[in-house]
Design a protein around this motif. Structure first.
Motif, PDB file in Angstrom:
ATOM      1  N   HIS A 114       0.838  -1.202   0.000  1.00 12.11           N
ATOM      2  CA  HIS A 114       0.000   0.000   0.000  1.00 12.11           C
ATOM      3  C   HIS A 114       0.874   1.253   0.000  1.00 12.11           C
ATOM      4  O   HIS A 114       1.794   1.373   0.797  1.00 12.11           O
ATOM      5  CB  HIS A 114      -0.924  -0.008   1.227  1.00 12.11           C
ATOM      6  CG  HIS A 114      -2.043   0.965   1.135  1.00 12.11           C
ATOM      7  ND1 HIS A 114      -1.971   2.234   1.652  1.00 12.11           N
ATOM      8  CD2 HIS A 114      -3.275   0.856   0.556  1.00 12.11           C
ATOM      9  CE1 HIS A 114      -3.109   2.860   1.418  1.00 12.11           C
ATOM     10  NE2 HIS A 114      -3.917   2.050   0.766  1.00 12.11           N
ATOM     11  N   ILE A 115       0.582   2.187  -0.900  1.00 12.78           N
ATOM     12  CA  ILE A 115       1.332   3.447  -1.002  1.00 12.78           C
ATOM     13  C   ILE A 115       0.571   4.569  -0.311  1.00 12.78           C
ATOM     14  O   ILE A 115       1.121   5.364   0.435  1.00 12.78           O
ATOM     15  CB  ILE A 115       1.583   3.826  -2.477  1.00 12.78           C
ATOM     16  CG1 ILE A 115       2.405   2.747  -3.184  1.00 12.78           C
ATOM     17  CG2 ILE A 115       2.267   5.189  -2.566  1.00 12.78           C
ATOM     18  CD1 ILE A 115       2.492   2.914  -4.691  1.00 12.78           C
ATOM     19  N   GLY A 116      -0.739   4.678  -0.598  1.00 17.79           N
ATOM     20  CA  GLY A 116      -1.547   5.754  -0.042  1.00 17.79           C
ATOM     21  C   GLY A 116      -2.891   5.834  -0.727  1.00 17.79           C
ATOM     22  O   GLY A 116      -3.405   4.835  -1.224  1.00 17.79           O
ATOM     23  N   LYS A 117      -3.450   7.052  -0.768  1.00 15.53           N
ATOM     24  CA  LYS A 117      -4.759   7.276  -1.394  1.00 15.53           C
ATOM     25  C   LYS A 117      -4.687   8.448  -2.370  1.00 15.53           C
ATOM     26  O   LYS A 117      -3.978   9.421  -2.132  1.00 15.53           O
ATOM     27  CB  LYS A 117      -5.815   7.593  -0.338  1.00 15.53           C
ATOM     28  CG  LYS A 117      -6.253   6.392   0.484  1.00 15.53           C
ATOM     29  CD  LYS A 117      -7.504   6.737   1.286  1.00 15.53           C
ATOM     30  CE  LYS A 117      -8.033   5.549   2.021  1.00 15.53           C
ATOM     31  NZ  LYS A 117      -8.664   4.554   1.181  1.00 15.53           N
ATOM     32  N   THR A 134       0.532   9.726   0.870  1.00 15.29           N
ATOM     33  CA  THR A 134       1.108   8.445   1.275  1.00 15.29           C
ATOM     34  C   THR A 134       0.658   8.091   2.689  1.00 15.29           C
ATOM     35  O   THR A 134       0.145   8.942   3.419  1.00 15.29           O
ATOM     36  CB  THR A 134       2.650   8.480   1.226  1.00 15.29           C
ATOM     37  OG1 THR A 134       3.116   9.392   2.227  1.00 15.29           O
ATOM     38  CG2 THR A 134       3.147   8.870  -0.145  1.00 15.29           C
ATOM     39  N   ASP A 135       0.902   6.853   3.061  1.00 12.81           N
ATOM     40  CA  ASP A 135       0.560   6.393   4.406  1.00 12.81           C
ATOM     41  C   ASP A 135       1.343   7.159   5.471  1.00 12.81           C
ATOM     42  O   ASP A 135       0.907   7.253   6.618  1.00 12.81           O
ATOM     43  CB  ASP A 135       0.821   4.890   4.534  1.00 12.81           C
ATOM     44  CG  ASP A 135      -0.114   4.069   3.652  1.00 12.81           C
ATOM     45  OD1 ASP A 135      -1.217   4.575   3.314  1.00 12.81           O
ATOM     46  OD2 ASP A 135       0.247   2.939   3.296  1.00 12.81           O
ATOM     47  N   GLU A 136       2.472   7.735   5.087  1.00  7.49           N
ATOM     48  CA  GLU A 136       3.290   8.533   6.008  1.00  7.49           C
ATOM     49  C   GLU A 136       2.834   9.990   6.052  1.00  7.49           C
ATOM     50  O   GLU A 136       3.421  10.801   6.762  1.00  7.49           O
ATOM     51  CB  GLU A 136       4.772   8.474   5.592  1.00  7.49           C
ATOM     52  CG  GLU A 136       5.410   7.099   5.698  1.00  7.49           C
ATOM     53  CD  GLU A 136       5.051   6.187   4.522  1.00  7.49           C
ATOM     54  OE1 GLU A 136       4.877   6.681   3.392  1.00  7.49           O
ATOM     55  OE2 GLU A 136       4.913   4.967   4.759  1.00  7.49           O
ATOM     56  N   GLY A 137       1.820  10.342   5.256  1.00  9.04           N
ATOM     57  CA  GLY A 137       1.289  11.702   5.256  1.00  9.04           C
ATOM     58  C   GLY A 137       1.946  12.641   4.259  1.00  9.04           C
ATOM     59  O   GLY A 137       1.637  13.833   4.212  1.00  9.04           O
ATOM     60  N   LYS A 138       2.823  12.122   3.436  1.00  9.33           N
ATOM     61  CA  LYS A 138       3.513  12.934   2.419  1.00  9.33           C
ATOM     62  C   LYS A 138       2.664  12.992   1.154  1.00  9.33           C
ATOM     63  O   LYS A 138       1.975  12.026   0.814  1.00  9.33           O
ATOM     64  CB  LYS A 138       4.868  12.273   2.138  1.00  9.33           C
ATOM     65  CG  LYS A 138       5.766  13.004   1.201  1.00  9.33           C
ATOM     66  CD  LYS A 138       7.100  12.245   1.090  1.00  9.33           C
ATOM     67  CE  LYS A 138       7.929  12.786  -0.037  1.00  9.33           C
ATOM     68  NZ  LYS A 138       9.142  11.984  -0.249  1.00  9.33           N
ATOM     69  N   GLY A 166      12.509   8.582  -8.464  1.00  2.91           N
ATOM     70  CA  GLY A 166      12.337  10.002  -8.122  1.00  2.91           C
ATOM     71  C   GLY A 166      10.935  10.411  -7.733  1.00  2.91           C
ATOM     72  O   GLY A 166      10.737  11.525  -7.254  1.00  2.91           O
ATOM     73  N   LEU A 167       9.952   9.553  -7.912  1.00  2.00           N
ATOM     74  CA  LEU A 167       8.565   9.928  -7.611  1.00  2.00           C
ATOM     75  C   LEU A 167       8.287  10.104  -6.120  1.00  2.00           C
ATOM     76  O   LEU A 167       7.496  10.939  -5.727  1.00  2.00           O
ATOM     77  CB  LEU A 167       7.583   8.898  -8.178  1.00  2.00           C
ATOM     78  CG  LEU A 167       7.229   9.015  -9.647  1.00  2.00           C
ATOM     79  CD1 LEU A 167       6.196   7.972 -10.022  1.00  2.00           C
ATOM     80  CD2 LEU A 167       6.721  10.392 -10.002  1.00  2.00           C
ATOM     81  N   MET A 168       8.932   9.317  -5.308  1.00  2.00           N
ATOM     82  CA  MET A 168       8.634   9.329  -3.875  1.00  2.00           C
ATOM     83  C   MET A 168       9.542  10.279  -3.092  1.00  2.00           C
ATOM     84  O   MET A 168       9.429  10.391  -1.887  1.00  2.00           O
ATOM     85  CB  MET A 168       8.742   7.926  -3.289  1.00  2.00           C
ATOM     86  CG  MET A 168       7.758   6.933  -3.889  1.00  2.00           C
ATOM     87  SD  MET A 168       6.034   7.310  -3.582  1.00  2.00           S
ATOM     88  CE  MET A 168       5.902   6.830  -1.886  1.00  2.00           C
ATOM     89  N   GLU A 169      10.424  10.976  -3.787  1.00  8.29           N
ATOM     90  CA  GLU A 169      11.375  11.869  -3.092  1.00  8.29           C
ATOM     91  C   GLU A 169      10.786  13.210  -2.816  1.00  8.29           C
ATOM     92  O   GLU A 169       9.936  13.726  -3.430  1.00  8.29           O
ATOM     93  CB  GLU A 169      12.645  12.005  -3.941  1.00  8.29           C
ATOM     94  CG  GLU A 169      13.351  10.679  -4.062  1.00  8.29           C
ATOM     95  CD  GLU A 169      14.491  10.714  -5.065  1.00  8.29           C
ATOM     96  OE1 GLU A 169      14.793  11.777  -5.626  1.00  8.29           O
ATOM     97  OE2 GLU A 169      15.066   9.658  -5.305  1.00  8.29           O
TER      98      GLU A 169
END
Length: 169
Positions: A114-117, A134-138, A166-169
């Motif tokens: 799971h990445i997020g919503k 993301t699940d981390e709130g980013k 580079g997408l998650m940075e």
């Protein structure tokens, strides 16, 4: 799922006979020629209107409604959304979906993690971009291109994505 789908926004009046200029928010502007009934979303509430005629000028649609015959009756509709019900929406082709149906979908990696919503969709002209919390709130942006978005399942509420470098940075 939303019951009403936006097809345009009234920008201003046109002439003195009750016509309005509409900025289309639909992929197929010719749909206004086939459209009999729309719902105008105003501050006072929703109003069902019947399309009497549609003309096209550059990137604007000029609509005439049966219910109105002079400029004074339509001036108050500036910046109001024009909607259609799902039953009056254009049928989707294989692999197509309404953008509003993607918002709130879970985003998972191809392996299932799971990445997020999806919280929003940005329409850029070249391609759409999914805004993902993301699940981390980013907040991250995923371009809606085949290399990145592998599958959109609106029925299940799941978007399968490949995380490009580079997408998650």
């Amino acid at each position: 799922m939303e019951d009403l789908l936006r097809i345009g926004v009234v920008t201003t009046t046109h002439g003195i006979r009750g016509e309005v200029k509409v900025f289309p928010t639909t992929d197929d502007v010719k749909r206004f020629k086939k459209c009999d009934e729309v719902i105008l979303v105003t501050r006072e509430g929703n109003q069902t209107l019947h399309v009497e005629g549609a003309k096209f000028f550059k990137n604007i649609v000029i609509l005439k409604f049966k219910e109105f015959n002079n400029i004074n009756e339509v001036e108050r509709f500036r910046k109001c959304d024009l909607m259609v019900t799902r039953e009056h929406a254009l049928p989707l082709k294989e692999g197509q979906y309404y953008l509003c149906d993607v918002i709130g979908a879970d985003v998972v990696e191809e392996e299932g993690a799971h990445i997020g919503k999806v919280t929003d969709v940005i329409e850029t002209g070249a391609n759409n971009v999914f805004v993902i919390r993301t699940d981390e709130g980013k907040e991250v942006l995923f371009p809606v291109i085949p290399d990145c978005i592998k599958k959109v399942d609106t029925e299940a509420g799941v978007v399968t994505a490949h995380i490009m470098k580079g997408l998650m940075e």
